[in-house]
Design a protein around this motif. Structure first.
Motif, PDB file in Angstrom:
ATOM      1  N   GLU A 163       0.755  -1.521  -0.164  1.00 33.06           N
ATOM      2  CA  GLU A 163      -0.090   0.012  -0.021  1.00 33.06           C
ATOM      3  C   GLU A 163       0.787   1.340   0.165  1.00 33.06           C
ATOM      4  O   GLU A 163       0.913   1.973  -0.532  1.00 33.06           O
ATOM      5  CB  GLU A 163      -0.310  -0.188   0.786  1.00 33.06           C
ATOM      6  CG  GLU A 163      -1.527  -1.154   1.229  1.00 33.06           C
ATOM      7  CD  GLU A 163      -2.808  -1.593   0.260  1.00 33.06           C
ATOM      8  OE1 GLU A 163      -3.080   0.339  -0.239  1.00 33.06           O
ATOM      9  OE2 GLU A 163      -3.314  -2.578  -0.292  1.00 33.06           O
ATOM     10  N   LYS A 205       1.834   1.785  -3.596  1.00 32.69           N
ATOM     11  CA  LYS A 205       1.130   2.604  -3.982  1.00 32.69           C
ATOM     12  C   LYS A 205       0.818   3.609  -4.209  1.00 32.69           C
ATOM     13  O   LYS A 205       0.795   4.872  -4.697  1.00 32.69           O
ATOM     14  CB  LYS A 205      -0.553   1.819  -4.227  1.00 32.69           C
ATOM     15  CG  LYS A 205      -0.580  -0.104  -4.385  1.00 32.69           C
ATOM     16  CD  LYS A 205      -1.856  -0.394  -4.665  1.00 32.69           C
ATOM     17  CE  LYS A 205      -1.723  -1.911  -4.878  1.00 32.69           C
ATOM     18  NZ  LYS A 205      -2.974  -2.898  -4.290  1.00 32.69           N
ATOM     19  N   ALA A 206       0.834   4.069  -2.859  1.00 34.77           N
ATOM     20  CA  ALA A 206       0.393   5.455  -2.311  1.00 34.77           C
ATOM     21  C   ALA A 206       1.959   5.878  -2.976  1.00 34.77           C
ATOM     22  O   ALA A 206       1.380   7.197  -3.261  1.00 34.77           O
ATOM     23  CB  ALA A 206       0.353   5.783  -0.632  1.00 34.77           C
ATOM     24  N   ALA A 253      -9.184   3.215  -4.297  1.00 34.02           N
ATOM     25  CA  ALA A 253      -7.530   2.724  -3.222  1.00 34.02           C
ATOM     26  C   ALA A 253      -6.763   1.283  -3.492  1.00 34.02           C
ATOM     27  O   ALA A 253      -5.473   1.520  -3.270  1.00 34.02           O
ATOM     28  CB  ALA A 253      -8.637   2.030  -2.197  1.00 34.02           C
ATOM     29  N   VAL A 254      -7.333   0.865  -5.079  1.00 31.91           N
ATOM     30  CA  VAL A 254      -6.612  -0.424  -5.392  1.00 31.91           C
ATOM     31  C   VAL A 254      -5.629   0.639  -6.167  1.00 31.91           C
ATOM     32  O   VAL A 254      -4.136   0.527  -6.149  1.00 31.91           O
ATOM     33  CB  VAL A 254      -7.562  -0.881  -6.294  1.00 31.91           C
ATOM     34  CG1 VAL A 254      -6.617  -1.480  -7.338  1.00 31.91           C
ATOM     35  CG2 VAL A 254      -8.262  -2.075  -5.936  1.00 31.91           C
ATOM     36  N   ILE A 255      -5.334   1.365  -6.929  1.00 32.25           N
ATOM     37  CA  ILE A 255      -4.850   2.233  -7.630  1.00 32.25           C
ATOM     38  C   ILE A 255      -3.852   2.882  -6.346  1.00 32.25           C
ATOM     39  O   ILE A 255      -2.284   2.911  -6.848  1.00 32.25           O
ATOM     40  CB  ILE A 255      -5.091   2.601  -8.628  1.00 32.25           C
ATOM     41  CG1 ILE A 255      -5.809   1.692  -9.960  1.00 32.25           C
ATOM     42  CG2 ILE A 255      -3.945   3.543  -9.464  1.00 32.25           C
ATOM     43  CD1 ILE A 255      -6.584   2.327 -10.697  1.00 32.25           C
ATOM     44  N   TYR A 256      -4.365   3.332  -5.762  1.00 35.05           N
ATOM     45  CA  TYR A 256      -3.221   4.713  -4.967  1.00 35.05           C
ATOM     46  C   TYR A 256      -3.253   4.492  -3.535  1.00 35.05           C
ATOM     47  O   TYR A 256      -2.589   4.468  -2.767  1.00 35.05           O
ATOM     48  CB  TYR A 256      -4.302   5.661  -4.847  1.00 35.05           C
ATOM     49  CG  TYR A 256      -4.074   6.593  -6.429  1.00 35.05           C
ATOM     50  CD1 TYR A 256      -3.180   7.433  -7.095  1.00 35.05           C
ATOM     51  CD2 TYR A 256      -5.372   6.494  -7.568  1.00 35.05           C
ATOM     52  CE1 TYR A 256      -3.764   7.905  -8.287  1.00 35.05           C
ATOM     53  CE2 TYR A 256      -6.109   7.188  -8.023  1.00 35.05           C
ATOM     54  CZ  TYR A 256      -4.586   7.676  -8.768  1.00 35.05           C
ATOM     55  OH  TYR A 256      -4.585   8.687 -10.044  1.00 35.05           O
ATOM     56  N   GLY A 257      -3.471   3.282  -3.502  1.00 36.58           N
ATOM     57  CA  GLY A 257      -3.281   2.504  -2.139  1.00 36.58           C
ATOM     58  C   GLY A 257      -4.313   2.784  -0.903  1.00 36.58           C
ATOM     59  O   GLY A 257      -4.995   3.438  -0.922  1.00 36.58           O
ATOM     60  N   ALA A 258      -4.404   2.110   0.028  1.00 40.10           N
ATOM     61  CA  ALA A 258      -5.363   2.313   1.142  1.00 40.10           C
ATOM     62  C   ALA A 258      -4.903   3.714   1.900  1.00 40.10           C
ATOM     63  O   ALA A 258      -4.413   3.949   1.735  1.00 40.10           O
ATOM     64  CB  ALA A 258      -5.228   1.433   1.628  1.00 40.10           C
TER      65      ALA A 258
END
Lengths: 813, 177, 129
Positions: B140, B143-144, C77-82
């Motif tokens: 996560e 991704k962020a 969220a899948v793309i940008y993170g939780a």
């Protein structure tokens, strides 16, 4: 071939001293030159034959569709299916130009081979493409490679259904016209590069010259390859820039620098019109690609505003008027002859000036019938107008320059009269014979170091190659049967004659055209007779005249042969077909929009022409006289045009007439200048006013000087005077007033303001003195105060706001 | 206050909680040492323990990536840098390494006030808790980093480069003088 | 499942670290010690960030993207993170900045040491007005 470069560099710095000051070109006497010699002959001939064989090999490889390299065989369909081949052709000269500019002087032979090989490789690829399109043999052949370049904003355009994003595409359009233009540009460019190796050998800026030539070739190729008007305009201006650079290549000469500026400025006039035309089309259609504009116009983007469509077309045509030196913007082209002769051959005869013709060809579908008549008139008038001036010119290059203007007029006129195929065909043939004529004249100038034909004569014996090649080209331009020029010019005249039957407004143009043809034959043979035959009029110059080295003669031979051969085979007529007229569809739309409109095919004005004006086999019959065709015919199969008896008659009549006129011109010229049966001086004296008129080129330059330049100058002078007297006076008055006011203000300042300021300053100072005790300069103290402040703010704030609760909380316990 | 904490704590019976307490004690105790020791080298080693304790706390917070980064960057990088600083700016061969304190009382008052305010806020606020399962964090975070915070990420990389160059420059300049 | 200790535990530890850091900064004369105090403060902030990321419900306005994108939040969220990953990302940034800060600070300290012969921050008062 190579020896004359060794000393070219060595003597380079002498050249401007003796060459640039007084005459057209940068060479001194003939002593420096390498003379025609057996030593140069064999390698020169070998290279020429090798080049022809290589070119033929490329062509036939393209035609068969396979490039056999030993056992491997490359499928040449990839030439068009991917943009790479075109990009290579386009970018090679650019790369070469950069190499030349930055490293040219460090390379062996000043790097002339870099540009020559780059352009030669482009020629090889272009020939493969030409072979390929002949192999494919489809008049509607077309490949587009496009990407989005800029995508900016959205707005609605009248022609679009909803919001359209402003996007500038960038892409390559390859069709038969493109490939033919590619071959014209690269072939003439390659030959001119080779020719320049000899012609410019002594120039101190030798490598710079090749760099400029390559930049020009790049721009021209870009102009030909691009698929949208935006890129077209960019390359159009780039072409203008390289023309500017090359005309003023010998900028030490004032006349060259002036000519350079004149060419640039005059072209600007036309380009502004062209830009406005492009903007009009863009605003109405929201499209920039050719196809997009055509489609949108055909779909009624202009609504009922057919006048606007005509105006936009004519504005667009203004660009062609400038670039292709049509009346009244032709004045720059004769002056551009100040440039080196290879430049004149490449830019001001074969390619750049043809860009205007190419523009009209490209944008053909959007021209309305009215716009086309305007175009035909411009072209026809220019054709005869320039021909008459050429009659009296004595400078060999000026004669050729005016003849170029005149021939460009023929092309424009042909396009305007609906002779799409033949007009463009004339561009193709003219490129070769006119380049040959210019290069030949360069060879002559090179030999006798003068441009005045009155100082030449009898050069045939000294310069046989130049003579024979120039003679072939002259036969072609004069329209003698069995030459390329005859075929193309006769095609134009025949189509014109046919179109005039439908449009009486074109009859004067017909007369212009035939008279111009006769005059062309006359003055071109006058040039030949004055230069090559008879007795030498300037003995001394004749003495050291010599045939040019093979590096210059070989291009002449190739171009001279092309002057005869370039009309061979019907492939051109079959492959270049008139596109469907978008303007006609637009007119149909406009008609349909009128209340109570009848079916457009019957009643639309100017729709009388059914049959096309071209040869019976020509595909351009498909749309008949452009713009005037009934829409019903737009989709007709071009290979089965309606048989037209009148068209055939028109062409027969045109052929007979043009042969007669050309024969008359050649005969008159022969008796005047060869047999001396007629004395031109007497005729000149008899018609003195006319002669003066022609000698002074109708005073067009003077007219512009009086009407445009002088008023502009006097306006600027008046502005300057106004500036000096009124504006400066006003400014000075203000200055005085300010002075007085500032004295008053100053006094007030000192007494009142300063008092207040000082008082404030005292207060601040005492406060600062008190506060400066906090300023210890120690970061830790600052931090302590900051943290304490934080605690006080958060804790104190909470305490204040929650005081009641806290008290309650505490008391409850 | 301790009572409040005890009430908020989950289960005194859970052995994991005692391990947590050990890490917390290590962190807090060594932080006190950092603040209080008179020997700067001790201070630095105490800081090592603090960092290590904090890394343990991250593990209890299910922050595997940050815990690893803490160990790698803080202990492996920053602490070593600080030790270098200690060695380079103090004459080690002297018996006592100077680590004097000034105004300890003022400092203690301010620090205490800060602690009180923070503790008050921490305990009095009604936190909106979000019970959710612990998940691996690296994906996560990646991704962020590569999505929403890409620009900041790039800026940070540029900043690190600038710091590297700047530090080298600052350290070198003195040699020339 | 929540961690063995509650949010308040972590916040208290962080607050204590913060106070220790402030005390160190305020009282030490040695510049390197001051730097250690700064590291303590940064660590305490980091503990808070990670603890909030673990315990506290992400606010709606602090979703996966600050600019509205035409995407439903699960897909985003899948793309940008939780959403909670922001806390960890900030902690990572703090670590990055701490590393840069430490390097530059030590460079400055070395400079001060060379030019002034010592690293007593109380003697460095060039900012005095």
């Amino acid at each position: 071939m190579s020896e004359d470069h060794g000393h070219g560099q060595g003597h380079g710095h002498e050249a401007p001293a003796h060459g640039h000051g007084h005459d057209d070109h940068g060479h001194g006497g003939g002593e420096h030159r390498t003379h025609f010699s057996p030593a140069g002959f064999t390698p020169g001939l070998a290279v020429m034959l090798l080049g022809i064989v290589a070119g033929g090999w490329c062509f036939s490889a393209g035609r068969s569709g396979h490039l056999a390299l030993g056992p491997a065989s490359i499928d040449l369909n990839g030439l068009f299916d991917a943009p790479w081949a075109s990009l290579v052709i386009l970018c090679l000269p650019l790369v070469a130009a950069f190499v030349q500019i930055f490293f040219g002087r460090k390379l062996p032979r000043n790097g002339d081979w870099v540009s020559t090989i780059a352009v030669g490789a482009g020629l090889a690829l272009s020939l493969m493409m030409l072979g390929r399109i002949i192999g494919i043999y489809d008049w509607q052949f077309e490949r587009v490679h496009e990407m989005e370049w800029i995508s900016l904003f959205s707005r609605t355009f009248p022609g679009a259904q909803d919001v359209v994003t402003f996007r500038v595409p960038m892409g390559i359009l390859i069709d038969n016209v493109t490939v033919i233009m590619l071959v014209v540009v690269t072939l003439v460019s390659t030959l001119v590069h080779i020719y320049s190796i000899g012609y410019m050998a002594d120039d101190p800026r030798y490598s710079r010259f090749f760099a400029y030539l390559s930049i020009f070739t790049f721009s021209m190729l870009g102009l030909v390859l691009c698929n949208n008007v935006f890129a077209l305009y960019m390359f159009w201006e780039l072409v203008g820039l390289s023309s500017y650079l090359l005309i003023g290549f010998w900028f030490e000469k004032k006349s060259a620098a002036d000519a350079q500026k004149k060419a640039f400025l005059v072209n600007r006039v036309g380009d502004i019109g062209m830009f406005l035309g492009i903007l009009t089309f863009f605003l109405m259609t929201g499209e920039l690609t050719y196809k997009g504009i055509f489609g949108s116009v055909a779909n009624g983007a202009f609504g009922a505003q057919m006048g606007l469509l005509t105006a936009a077309g004519v504005l667009l045509f203004m660009g062609a008027v400038g670039k292709s030196a049509q009346f009244p913007l032709h004045i720059w082209l004769p002056d551009a002859m100040e440039g080196p002769t290879p430049v004149s051959a490449l830019i001001h005869a074969a390619t750049m000036v043809a860009a205007g013709v190419y523009l009209v060809t490209r944008m053909y579908p959007v021209f309305t019938p009215n716009a086309l008549i305007v175009i035909a008139w411009f072209g026809g008038f220019t054709a005869i107008f320039a021909a008459t001036i050429a009659l009296c010119a004595n400078d060999i290059k000026k004669v050729l320059a005016y003849s170029t203007v005149s021939q460009l007029g023929y092309m424009i006129m042909g396009l305007g009269a609906g002779a799409y195929t033949n007009g463009f065909f004339h561009l193709w043939t003219h490129a070769f014979f006119k380049a040959c004529l210019f290069l030949g004249s360069g060879s002559v100038i090179h030999a006798v170091v003068t441009q005045d034909m009155r100082e030449m004569g009898g050069l045939r014996r000294k310069m046989p190659i130049t003579f024979w090649t120039m003679l072939l080209s002259t036969l072609a331009i004069a329209g003698v049967p069995f030459t390329s020029g005859f075929t193309s010019k006769d095609g134009i005249l025949g189509d014109l004659l046919f179109a005039a039957h439908e449009h009486p407004a074109l009859w004067p143009v017909v007369i212009f055209a035939f008279a111009g043809a006769g005059l062309t034959a006359f003055y071109m043979f006058r040039l030949i007779f004055m230069t090559f035959t008879g007795e030498p009029r300037a003995k001394e110059k004749f003495e050291h005249a010599h045939e040019s080295p093979w590096v210059m003669a070989a291009p002449l031979v190739i171009l001279g042969s092309l002057a005869i051969l370039s009309d061979k085979g019907g492939w051109f007529q079959e492959l270049v077909g008139k596109p469907e007229s978008a303007a006609a569809a637009a007119i149909a739309h406009a008609e349909a929009m009128k209340p109570g409109a009848k079916p457009h095919a019957e009643k639309a004005p100017g729709h009388e022409g059914d049959a096309g004006p071209s040869h019976a086999k020509a595909p351009d019959v498909g749309s008949g006289y452009v713009g005037s065709l009934p829409v019903a015919h737009a989709g007709a199969n071009p290979y089965h045009p309606p048989h037209s008896e009148e068209l055939h008659h028109a062409h027969s009549a045109a052929m007979v007439l043009s042969i007669l006129v050309a024969g008359l011109g050649i005969g008159l010229s022969f008796f005047t200048y060869q047999k001396k049966l007629i004395d031109p001086a007497k005729i000149a004296a008899a018609a003195a006013p006319v002669h003066r008129l022609l000698l002074n080129k109708y005073w067009i330059d003077e007219f512009f000087h009086e009407t445009l330049v002088k008023p502009a100058l006097s306006i600027s002078r008046a502005c300057s005077r106004f500036d000096l007297k009124v504006v400066d006076g006003f400014v000075n008055l203000w200055g005085k007033a300010t002075e007085v006011w500032s004295w008053i203000a100053g006094t007030f300042d000192q007494k009142v303001v300063d008092g207040a300021v000082n008082g404030t300053a005292d207060v601040v100072m005492s406060a600062g003195a008190a506060l400066s005790r906090f300023q210890t300069g120690r970061l830790k103290t600052y931090l302590a105060w900051a943290v304490a402040g934080l605690v006080i703010l958060t804790g104190g704030f909470h305490l204040v706001t929650h005081w009641a609760q806290i008290v309650e909380h505490l008391t409850r316990k | 206050m301790i009572l409040t904490l005890a009430a908020a704590g989950s289960s005194w019976a859970d052995p994991a909680f005692w391990v947590f307490l050990a890490f917390a004690a290590m962190t807090v105790g060594s932080a006190v040492l950092v603040a209080a020791t008179r020997n700067i080298v001790y201070s630095a080693y105490a800081l090592l323990l603090t960092f290590f304790g904090v890394a343990g706390l991250y593990v209890f917070l299910d922050a595997d990536f940050i815990a690893a980064a803490q160990v790698l960057v803080y202990i492996g990088g920053i602490l070593v840098l600080i030790l270098f600083g200690v060695m380079l700016t103090n004459r080690i061969h002297d018996i006592h390494l100077s680590n004097e304190t000034t105004h300890p009382v003022t400092g203690a008052i301010i620090a205490g006030a800060v602690f009180l305010v923070l503790a008050y806020v921490a305990l009095r606020t009604d936190w909106e808790l979000d019970p959710r399962p612990a998940v691996p964090t690296s994906q996560e975070i990646g991704k962020a980093f590569m999505g929403k915070y890409l620009l900041a990420f790039e800026a940070a990389s540029v900043l690190l480069l600038a710091a590297l160059i700047g530090a080298a420059y600052l350290a070198r300049r003195g040699e020339k003088e | 499942m929540m961690p063995v200790a509650s949010l308040e535990w972590f916040l208290m530890i962080a607050a204590f670290l913060f106070a220790c850091g402030i005390y160190t900064i305020l009282t030490r004369k040695n510049a390197v010690s001051v730097l250690m105090g700064v590291e303590l403060v940064l660590n305490s902030a980091n503990i808070n960030l990670v603890a909030f990321a673990r315990f506290v419900k992400p606010a709606a306005s602090l979703g996966p993207q600050s600019v509205p994108i035409p995407m439903e939040s699960g897909a985003a969220a899948v793309i940008y993170g939780a959403p909670w990953a922001s806390g960890h990302v900030f902690a990572a940034f703090v670590i990055i900045l701490a590393a840069a800060e430490a390097a530059v600070a030590l460079g400055i300290i070395l400079g001060i040491y060379r030019s002034m012969g010592g690293v007593d921050v109380d003697e460095v008062s060039a900012l005095k007005g």
